[in-house]
Write an enzyme that holds these catalytic residues in place. Structure first.
Site, mmCIF file in Angstrom:
data_model
loop_
_atom_site.group_PDB
_atom_site.id
_atom_site.type_symbol
_atom_site.label_atom_id
_atom_site.label_comp_id
_atom_site.label_asym_id
_atom_site.label_seq_id
_atom_site.Cartn_x
_atom_site.Cartn_y
_atom_site.Cartn_z
ATOM 1 N N ASP A 136 24.731 72.316 9.164
ATOM 2 C CA ASP A 136 26.094 72.116 9.674
ATOM 3 C C ASP A 136 26.105 71.498 11.080
ATOM 4 O O ASP A 136 27.146 71.432 11.728
ATOM 5 C CB ASP A 136 26.883 73.441 9.669
ATOM 6 C CG ASP A 136 26.258 74.504 10.582
ATOM 7 O OD1 ASP A 136 25.234 74.222 11.253
ATOM 8 O OD2 ASP A 136 26.808 75.623 10.632
ATOM 9 N N HIS A 138 24.400 72.583 13.784
ATOM 10 C CA HIS A 138 24.196 73.471 14.937
ATOM 11 C C HIS A 138 22.818 73.256 15.577
ATOM 12 O O HIS A 138 21.877 72.825 14.925
ATOM 13 C CB HIS A 138 24.410 74.951 14.570
ATOM 14 C CG HIS A 138 23.353 75.574 13.705
ATOM 15 N ND1 HIS A 138 23.638 76.483 12.711
ATOM 16 C CD2 HIS A 138 22.002 75.442 13.684
ATOM 17 C CE1 HIS A 138 22.523 76.881 12.138
ATOM 18 N NE2 HIS A 138 21.511 76.257 12.705
HETATM 19 P P1 PGA Z 1 15.407 75.616 9.648
HETATM 20 O O1 PGA Z 1 16.619 76.016 10.580
HETATM 21 O O2 PGA Z 1 14.330 75.127 10.546
HETATM 22 O O3 PGA Z 1 15.007 76.885 8.942
HETATM 23 O O4 PGA Z 1 15.895 74.550 8.707
HETATM 24 C C1 PGA Z 1 17.032 75.123 11.559
HETATM 25 C C2 PGA Z 1 18.242 75.664 12.288
HETATM 26 O O5 PGA Z 1 19.070 76.355 11.676
HETATM 27 O O6 PGA Z 1 18.382 75.388 13.496
#
Ligand code: PGA
Length: 260
Positions: A136, A138
């Site tokens: 999303d 973030h």
């Molecule tokens: P992820 O999470 O590395 O597990 O894809 C990234 C994040 O949510 O910042």
């Protein structure tokens, strides 16, 4: 922004590791900002190897993590305290007293967030902040609509992020709703940002963050305002970028002195 496009995630992680290793060699008392999640795991493996095989010395390094779940015991296997111990801290010679992770069990959360900000300042600020990106958009746990000037504080996770992180908890219903995260303003104060993103799931967020407008609806887009933000992506995460050809050319034709 510097966009570094690699054919696979491992080579992108290796570039990130080399950037961090160079920083630590040049300034042994560096302040590093770490991230959690699946994305930086190969980066941490490279740093561990560099420590073991090349003597990369973390003994004077100070570390600050981006975030932690509220209400989760540090000993919980899905806490970011556990994650950092298991995946990095226990495997390098960092001084435990110099590692900092927001306190998800703090009784007075605003006071604890303020103290976290003060600790970062007292350490001289963060030299390199490692970042992942949520599907999303973030960074840290600054979900869409986060103030672009925000500081460390409590946030509520979106439905999407709780779904994305369900695997760590054995079910979406077990993922906490609240987190403590460095703010976007806190992240923007670091001297260099290294944003890593791999896989098709991140393609849209990366395209919006790099080539879209700066907006609180895509928190990572604030990095367009950072003087030293490096975005490391594989082909899949880069698949929605309009200017991939240009980014590839720029990287392949860097002058020698500018290479990592
Ligand atoms: P992820 O999470 O590395 O597990 O894809 C990234 C994040 O949510 O910042």
């Amino acid at each position: 922004m510097e966009i570094i496009l690699q054919s696979d995630s491992l080579s992108a992680n290796y570039i990130a590791a080399r950037i961090i290793a160079r920083q630590v060699r040049q300034k042994p008392e560096s302040v590093l900002g770490f991230a959690t999640g699946l994305t930086p795991l190969p980066l941490y493996q490279f740093l561990i190897k560099m420590h073991r095989n090349e003597g990369l010395d973390f003994s004077r390094v100070t570390a600050f993590n981006l975030d932690e779940y509220v209400g989760l015991d540090p000993a919980h296997p899905a806490s970011y305290h556990s994650y950092m111990q298991d995946n990095l801290f226990a495997k390098i010679n960092i001084d435990k007293h110099r590692t900092h992770i927001p306190d998800g069990l703090a009784r007075d959360i605003p006071a604890s967030c303020l103290a976290y900000e003060e600790k970062i300042l007292a350490a001289g600020g963060i030299d390199i902040q490692v970042l992942g990106i949520g599907s999303d958009g973030h960074i840290g746990f600054n979900e869409p609509s986060s103030s672009l000037a925000s500081r460390t504080r409590i946030k509520t996770l979106t439905v999407q992020t709780r779904k994305d992180n369900a695997g760590f908890f054995g079910g979406e219903d077990k993922v906490p709703h609240h987190v403590i995260t460095m703010g976007l303003g806190t992240i923007m104060d670091c001297r260099m940002c290294l944003l890593l993103a791999f896989g098709k799931k991140k393609a849209r967020a990366i395209a919006q963050a790099v080539e879209g407008p700066v907006t609180a609806m895509v928190p990572a887009s604030i990095l367009q305002m950072h003087p030293r933000a490096i975005v490391l992506v594989d082909e899949d995460a880069a698949s929605e970028l309009q200017r991939a050809f240009y980014y590839r050319w720029v990287y392949d034709n860097k002058p020698d002195w500018q290479k990592y």
